[in-house]
Design a protein around this motif. Structure first.
Motif, PDB file in Angstrom:
ATOM      1  N   VAL A  31      77.509  28.554   0.790  1.00 33.10           N
ATOM      2  CA  VAL A  31      77.118  28.820   2.173  1.00 33.10           C
ATOM      3  C   VAL A  31      75.731  29.469   2.184  1.00 33.10           C
ATOM      4  N   SER A  32      75.059  29.355   3.305  1.00 30.24           N
ATOM      5  CA  SER A  32      73.766  30.018   3.465  1.00 30.24           C
ATOM      6  C   SER A  32      74.009  31.514   3.693  1.00 30.24           C
ATOM      7  N   ILE A  33      73.530  32.320   2.764  1.00 32.37           N
ATOM      8  CA  ILE A  33      73.730  33.764   2.874  1.00 32.37           C
ATOM      9  C   ILE A  33      73.059  34.298   4.131  1.00 32.37           C
ATOM     10  N   ALA A  34      71.880  33.799   4.442  1.00 34.22           N
ATOM     11  CA  ALA A  34      71.175  34.257   5.641  1.00 34.22           C
ATOM     12  C   ALA A  34      71.974  33.932   6.906  1.00 34.22           C
ATOM     13  N   ASP A  35      72.566  32.738   6.957  1.00 30.66           N
ATOM     14  CA  ASP A  35      73.368  32.353   8.125  1.00 30.66           C
ATOM     15  C   ASP A  35      74.634  33.197   8.233  1.00 30.66           C
TER      16      ASP A  35
END
Length: 158
Positions: free
Chosen positions: A108-112
């Protein structure tokens, strides 16, 4: 034509209005103080963070390990997940600040995920407590890999 002047009661169909005197004066919300404990805000934030897709767990590996051991000890609330693990809140009279430590799922996108956690936590805490959330700091302490299975230790007694 004659002019008639009425004194006293008027003959109308409207009901009589009486004045009501409120004791204490002011709105009920201004007559007292509500305090919210840090633990309450931590529980709300912990539950809100866990609701976000991509969050595997809360807290560091060490705190999760100690939590798992504590959950197995009779009389310590074993079996219940510790919803405040990985959450620290500082609560003032009208504002709060939060620090969260999360483990994300690999891929998964950590920022998202961090953005979604921040939004969900702010919305839940502000809605439930009325406190202004001034900051939500997120530390990603680990990534849950697909091959990392939670190994159950074998029981010592058969």
């Amino acid at each position: 034509m004659t002019d008639t002047t009425h004194s006293g009661e008027l003959a109308t169909d409207e009901p009589r209005r009486t004045s009501v005197t409120k004791r204490g004066g002011g709105l009920a919300g201004t007559r007292g103080r509500t305090t919210i404990a840090d633990g309450v805000v931590e529980k709300i934030a912990g539950l809100a963070a866990r609701d976000v897709d991509g969050v595997h767990a809360m807290g560091s590996g060490l705190s999760r390990t100690f939590g798992a051991v504590r959950d197995r000890v009779p009389g310590t609330g074993g079996g219940k997940s510790n919803v405040t693990r990985g959450v620290k809140a500082e609560v003032g009279e009208v504002q709060t600040a939060l620090d969260l430590e999360i483990v994300v799922v690999y891929g998964v996108s950590i920022a998202d995920v961090a953005g979604d956690v921040r939004e969900n936590v702010i919305a839940a805490v502000e809605r439930m407590t009325g406190l202004e959330v001034v900051e939500v700091n997120i530390a990603v302490s680990d990534v849950k890999l697909p091959e990392d299975e939670e190994e159950e230790p074998e029981p010592r007694l058969q």
